[in-house]
Design a protein around this motif. Structure first.
Motif, PDB file in Angstrom:
ATOM      1  N   GLN A 152       0.956   4.110  -3.147  1.00  0.00           N
ATOM      2  CA  GLN A 152      -0.298   5.141  -3.162  1.00  0.00           C
ATOM      3  C   GLN A 152      -0.023   6.701  -3.885  1.00  0.00           C
ATOM      4  O   GLN A 152      -0.655   7.239  -4.274  1.00  0.00           O
ATOM      5  N   PRO A 158      -8.946  -2.131 -13.509  1.00  0.00           N
ATOM      6  CA  PRO A 158      -9.430  -0.780 -13.562  1.00  0.00           C
ATOM      7  C   PRO A 158      -8.536  -0.672 -11.944  1.00  0.00           C
ATOM      8  O   PRO A 158      -8.529  -2.026 -11.359  1.00  0.00           O
ATOM      9  N   ASN A 159      -8.241   0.183 -11.826  1.00  0.00           N
ATOM     10  CA  ASN A 159      -7.383   0.505 -10.263  1.00  0.00           C
ATOM     11  C   ASN A 159      -8.069   0.179  -9.325  1.00  0.00           C
ATOM     12  O   ASN A 159      -6.779  -0.260  -8.705  1.00  0.00           O
ATOM     13  N   TRP A 160      -9.517   0.164  -8.482  1.00  0.00           N
ATOM     14  CA  TRP A 160     -10.312  -0.472  -7.792  1.00  0.00           C
ATOM     15  C   TRP A 160      -9.887  -1.689  -7.684  1.00  0.00           C
ATOM     16  O   TRP A 160     -10.411  -2.583  -6.502  1.00  0.00           O
ATOM     17  N   VAL A 161      -9.822  -2.031  -8.837  1.00  0.00           N
ATOM     18  CA  VAL A 161     -10.426  -3.892  -8.415  1.00  0.00           C
ATOM     19  C   VAL A 161      -8.730  -4.127  -7.611  1.00  0.00           C
ATOM     20  O   VAL A 161      -8.898  -5.087  -6.787  1.00  0.00           O
ATOM     21  N   PRO A 217      -7.234  -3.316  -4.914  1.00  0.00           N
ATOM     22  CA  PRO A 217      -7.388  -3.641  -3.620  1.00  0.00           C
ATOM     23  C   PRO A 217      -7.889  -4.473  -2.973  1.00  0.00           C
ATOM     24  O   PRO A 217      -8.191  -4.803  -2.056  1.00  0.00           O
ATOM     25  N   VAL A 218      -8.961  -4.635  -3.914  1.00  0.00           N
ATOM     26  CA  VAL A 218     -10.586  -5.436  -3.404  1.00  0.00           C
ATOM     27  C   VAL A 218      -9.623  -7.019  -3.966  1.00  0.00           C
ATOM     28  O   VAL A 218      -9.559  -7.797  -2.612  1.00  0.00           O
ATOM     29  N   SER A 268       0.945  -0.958   0.172  1.00  0.00           N
ATOM     30  CA  SER A 268       0.049   0.430  -0.153  1.00  0.00           C
ATOM     31  C   SER A 268       0.858   1.462   0.140  1.00  0.00           C
ATOM     32  O   SER A 268       0.764   2.221  -1.107  1.00  0.00           O
TER      33      SER A 268
END
Length: 172
Positions: A38, A56-59, A61-62, A34
């Motif tokens: 960042q 996509p970037n959100w995938v 961390p999930v 992380s």
């Protein structure tokens, strides 16, 4: 014929010690990842040419939250399967060492790729990580099959990350 597996009567480590020993290395690895990403996601990483299959970037961390949870549970189970005596104890130590090496490689990849911007070196690290995850699955299987199965989605994700890293290297 495979060697007989010595199944322990109960975990050799106390439950809370085992829980801490499973969570701490995974949490440290997640924190390193992380911290290394960042500042780089909106800047350096955004400027890279990426392949069409880049999620996509959100995938990320999930996916990593789910995977890190599964990795910690896998390590917790492996620690609980430590034989107290017998010839299988040596194999268990090898499985544990492989587990810790792959966690170290996981922790190393993000700073190499994102912080150092070393895409080629990152590819080498992630390829080594893939080999170690697969070897960890193989070694863990003998002691706790659930622990081994919990690492299979991780191996799939690391295989995808290896392909993605290779594509980004080729495009940049």
């Amino acid at each position: 014929m495979p060697a007989a597996l010595h199944v322990p009567e109960g975990p050799a480590l106390p439950r809370w010690l085992r829980l801490a020993a499973a969570i701490v290395p995974v949490a440290v690895t997640a924190a390193i990842g992380s911290a290394a990403t960042q500042a780089e996601i909106p800047g350096w990483y955004a400027g890279l040419t990426k392949p069409s299959f880049n999620p996509p970037n959100w995938v990320f961390p999930v996916a990593w939250t789910i995977l890190y949870t599964m990795i910690a549970v896998s390590l917790w189970r492996l620690l609980g399967a430590m034989p107290r005596t017998g010839p299988s104890r040596e194999g268990w130590w090898l499985a544990l060492i492989a587990f810790l090496v792959q966690i170290a490689l996981n922790a190393a990849w993000t700073p190499v790729f994102f912080t150092a911007h070393a895409i080629g070196t990152g590819l080498i690290v992630v390829a080594m990580l893939l080999v170690m995850v697969l070897w960890t699955i193989r070694l863990s299987w003998r002691f706790d099959r659930v622990a081994a199965w919990l690492l299979v989605p991780y191996a799939g994700w690391v295989a995808f990350a290896t392909l993605l890293n290779a594509a980004i290297l080729r495009l940049n």
